[in-house]
Write an enzyme that holds these catalytic residues in place. Structure first.
Site, PDB file in Angstrom:
ATOM      1  N   ALA A 237       8.699  84.511 -42.745  1.00  8.88           N
ATOM      2  CA  ALA A 237       7.640  84.614 -43.749  1.00  8.88           C
ATOM      3  C   ALA A 237       7.709  83.481 -44.776  1.00  8.88           C
ATOM      4  O   ALA A 237       8.589  82.618 -44.729  1.00  8.88           O
ATOM      5  CB  ALA A 237       7.707  85.970 -44.436  1.00  8.88           C
ATOM      6  N   HIS A 238       6.774  83.511 -45.726  1.00  9.96           N
ATOM      7  CA  HIS A 238       6.623  82.427 -46.696  1.00  9.96           C
ATOM      8  C   HIS A 238       7.846  82.277 -47.603  1.00  9.96           C
ATOM      9  O   HIS A 238       8.476  83.249 -48.009  1.00  9.96           O
ATOM     10  CB  HIS A 238       5.364  82.630 -47.547  1.00  9.96           C
ATOM     11  CG  HIS A 238       5.344  83.914 -48.322  1.00  9.96           C
ATOM     12  ND1 HIS A 238       5.964  84.079 -49.533  1.00  9.96           N
ATOM     13  CD2 HIS A 238       4.765  85.102 -48.043  1.00  9.96           C
ATOM     14  CE1 HIS A 238       5.774  85.295 -49.980  1.00  9.96           C
ATOM     15  NE2 HIS A 238       5.051  85.945 -49.093  1.00  9.96           N
ATOM     16  N   ASN A 239       8.201  81.022 -47.885  1.00 13.09           N
ATOM     17  CA  ASN A 239       9.278  80.655 -48.813  1.00 13.09           C
ATOM     18  C   ASN A 239      10.672  81.069 -48.349  1.00 13.09           C
ATOM     19  O   ASN A 239      11.628  81.063 -49.126  1.00 13.09           O
ATOM     20  CB  ASN A 239       9.023  81.221 -50.215  1.00 13.09           C
ATOM     21  CG  ASN A 239       7.834  80.577 -50.889  1.00 13.09           C
ATOM     22  OD1 ASN A 239       6.705  81.089 -50.790  1.00 13.09           O
ATOM     23  ND2 ASN A 239       8.053  79.462 -51.559  1.00 13.09           N
TER      24      ASN A 239
END
Length: 343
Positions: A237-239
């Site tokens: 997922a993001h980051n």
């Protein structure tokens, strides 16, 4: 392959035993190998099987002798065998050479030496593709993305805008790099989408299996560090940060902004929730669900994931629950009878 055993011994850096002039045309395991093929044994537990093998030669570790069969002695036979597999693998891979006439190449695209771009691939504006990289058919590469040297991008991969790939990166069919992170703000009965304006950075020597998704960061970057190996159908997922030389097996999910350390192993269907820090050398057994920060050198199992020794005790105790429940009911009846007598 068609090489003499002596040539293979020199290529692998091993010690030759027996006839070095025999021709090796292929590889096989001990049980199925045929004449002209080479096999290997990792240790003495395979010695008995090697005696009945039809392989023309065997790669062996130090301290083992098979006088009946020519051999190459080397410290790590499995690694040596994999290098021979690499020779055959490369001979089977045939890619289009050059830029195919159906490829769509945008403005200000920089293409290095010996780069191949396959049929129906789209390369958007201001992309950089460096030397000796192969882009197969039906690939999409978004604006301002950077693809390093010696990369291999298989068919139907999507690399969204501003993604950065290092050198020697392999991405298998159907994977998406840089899709939007899953970010929404609840507003009354609806959800407001949070624009995902970050990017994905993939460092050198990373391999990503088929149909996986690496989401772009909300801001800054999602980072896949050097040497990471990701299996099929994995979601990052993001980051998220995945540390160097970590392995993520099939169906692993790492939620947003979690940081995974170096040399970790996440087994099939394991995962971690968002905003965690997982240390180095952590092993998550199959289906382990990590719900809290985890120190280095932990081995976890279960949902919620616990140290594996503790989880094993819980699992063993769980098996006794039916019997314990029966005993409890009997004790409860006895207590009720005693209470009745004491009235």
């Amino acid at each position: 392959m068609n090489k003499t055993l002596k040539e293979l011994s020199e290529f692998l850096g091993g010690k030759l035993h027996g006839n070095g002039n025999i021709i090796i045309s292929g590889v096989g395991d001990l049980e199925s190998a045929k004449e002209g093929q080479i096999s290997f044994i990792k240790d003495k537990t395979y010695l008995e099987k090697s005696k009945s093998s039809k392989a023309s030669a065997i790669i062996i570790p130090p301290g083992i002798e098979i006088p009946e069969v020519p051999a190459i002695e080397i410290e790590n036979p499995y690694l040596a065998f994999s290098k021979l597999l690499g020779i055959i693998y490369k001979s089977k891979q045939v890619f289009f050479k050059g830029i195919h006439s159906t490829a769509v190449i945008g403005k200000d695209v920089k293409i290095g030496l010996n780069v191949s771009v396959g049929p129906c691939t789209v390369v958007e504006d201001s992309v950089s593709i460096q030397d000796n990289t192969v882009i197969c058919s039906n690939v999409y590469i978004g604006t301002k993305s950077i693809i390093g040297t010696n990369c291999l991008i298989y068919p139907n991969v999507s690399i969204r805008e501003e993604s950065e790939l290092g050198n020697n990166v392999i991405i298998h069919c159907g994977t998406v790099i840089g899709s939007d992170g899953f970010g929404y703000i609840p507003v009354k009965e609806k959800y407001h989408k949070i624009p995902q304006i970050g990017k994905v950075v993939i460092e050198d020597d990373v391999e990503i299996g088929s149909n996986s998704s690496i989401d772009r960061a909300t801001i800054d970057k999602t980072l896949i560090c050097k040497g990471v190996k990701i299996d099929n159908q994995v979601h990052v997922a993001h980051n998220v940060v995945i540390g160097e030389n970590t392995i993520l097996l099939a169906h692993v999910t790492i939620a947003g902004s979690t940081k995974i350390g170096k040399h970790c192993v996440f087994s099939g269907q394991s995962g971690a929730i968002d905003n965690l820090t997982v240390g180095d050398n952590v092993i998550a057994a199959s289906r382990a669900g990590i719900l809290q920060d985890t120190p280095s050198n932990s081995v976890l199992w279960g949902m919620p994931a616990l140290p594996i020794k503790e989880q094993k005790k819980i699992t063993l105790a769980t098996k006794n629950l039916p019997e314990l429940s029966r005993e409890f009911r009997e004790l409860k009846k006895k207590v009720e009878k005693l209470e009745e007598k004491m009235k």
